[in-house]
Design an enzyme around this catalytic site. Structure first.
Site, PDB file in Angstrom:
ATOM      1  N   HIS A 135       0.900   3.600   3.481  1.00  0.00           N
ATOM      2  CA  HIS A 135       1.402   2.483   2.676  1.00  0.00           C
ATOM      3  C   HIS A 135       2.875   2.635   2.356  1.00  0.00           C
ATOM      4  O   HIS A 135       3.476   3.688   2.559  1.00  0.00           O
ATOM      5  CB  HIS A 135       0.579   2.320   1.396  1.00  0.00           C
ATOM      6  CG  HIS A 135       0.663   3.471   0.436  1.00  0.00           C
ATOM      7  ND1 HIS A 135       1.727   3.643  -0.424  1.00  0.00           N
ATOM      8  CD2 HIS A 135      -0.184   4.496   0.198  1.00  0.00           C
ATOM      9  CE1 HIS A 135       1.522   4.719  -1.165  1.00  0.00           C
ATOM     10  NE2 HIS A 135       0.367   5.257  -0.804  1.00  0.00           N
ATOM     11  N   CYS A 151      -2.323  10.098   0.338  1.00  0.00           N
ATOM     12  CA  CYS A 151      -1.877   8.964   1.147  1.00  0.00           C
ATOM     13  C   CYS A 151      -0.565   9.299   1.850  1.00  0.00           C
ATOM     14  O   CYS A 151       0.158  10.204   1.450  1.00  0.00           O
ATOM     15  CB  CYS A 151      -1.688   7.728   0.275  1.00  0.00           C
ATOM     16  SG  CYS A 151      -3.239   6.983  -0.258  1.00  0.00           S
TER      17      CYS A 151
END
Length: 176
Positions: A135, A151
């Site tokens: 992301h 992440c």
């Protein structure tokens, strides 16, 4: 409309600020590099130790992006597929993350709508059935560092570029 340069762009009604190029270490700038692999074009290879994500292209090349990765205790590896993509995604922190942060005196929202201050940034690509995503991030200074809860982070203009290249179903290989 998004361009490949490092400048402010308008995207889905948001004025996406660019990362001042002078602030981001040059080695983490998005660039086409020589990259030998047996993986097919369209594959995403994440090298967490080097802090680079490679989007495999034909003829022994890849688009290389600088990334931020999981901090100590939050690293992982494996092979999955991109199962979903989202523009300006909302963020629902996992219960375990909310509890961990609450114990440190920080209260996370149960949900945060997409937008410039959202930790997921401009785009997200969901990795298999994991809780992890590739992301964007409004925190340019997290690139090249071990900072996340697992992440893979890119600056917003890079995640928009990657999002436009990656297909749902693309193979994602995360290496330590």
């Amino acid at each position: 409309v998004f361009t490949s340069s490092y400048r402010t762009v308008r995207d889905a009604g948001y004025q996406v600020p660019s990362v001042p190029v002078s602030r981001l270490d040059r080695k983490y700038h998005r660039q086409v590099v020589k990259f030998e692999t047996k993986e097919k074009p369209g594959t995403v290879i994440v090298d967490t130790s080097e802090k680079f994500l490679y989007f495999v292209m034909p003829e022994g090349k890849a688009m290389r992006y600088g990334i931020g990765v999981g901090r100590d205790g939050f690293t992982w590896s494996g092979t999955h597929r991109v199962t979903r993509k989202a523009e300006w995604p909302g963020w629902t922190p996992p219960a375990v993350m909310r509890a961990r942060e609450r114990a440190k005196g920080k209260i996370l929202p149960a949900y945060m709508p997409g937008g410039l201050q959202n930790p997921l940034g401009a785009r997200a690509m969901y990795i298999g059935s994991t809780i992890y995503r590739i992301h964007g991030s409004p925190e340019w200074n997290s690139i090249g560092r071990n900072v996340s809860s697992g992440c893979i982070r890119l600056i917003n203009q890079d995640v928009i570029d990657l999002y436009n290249r990656v297909e749902v179903g693309a193979k994602v290989i995360v290496k330590r």
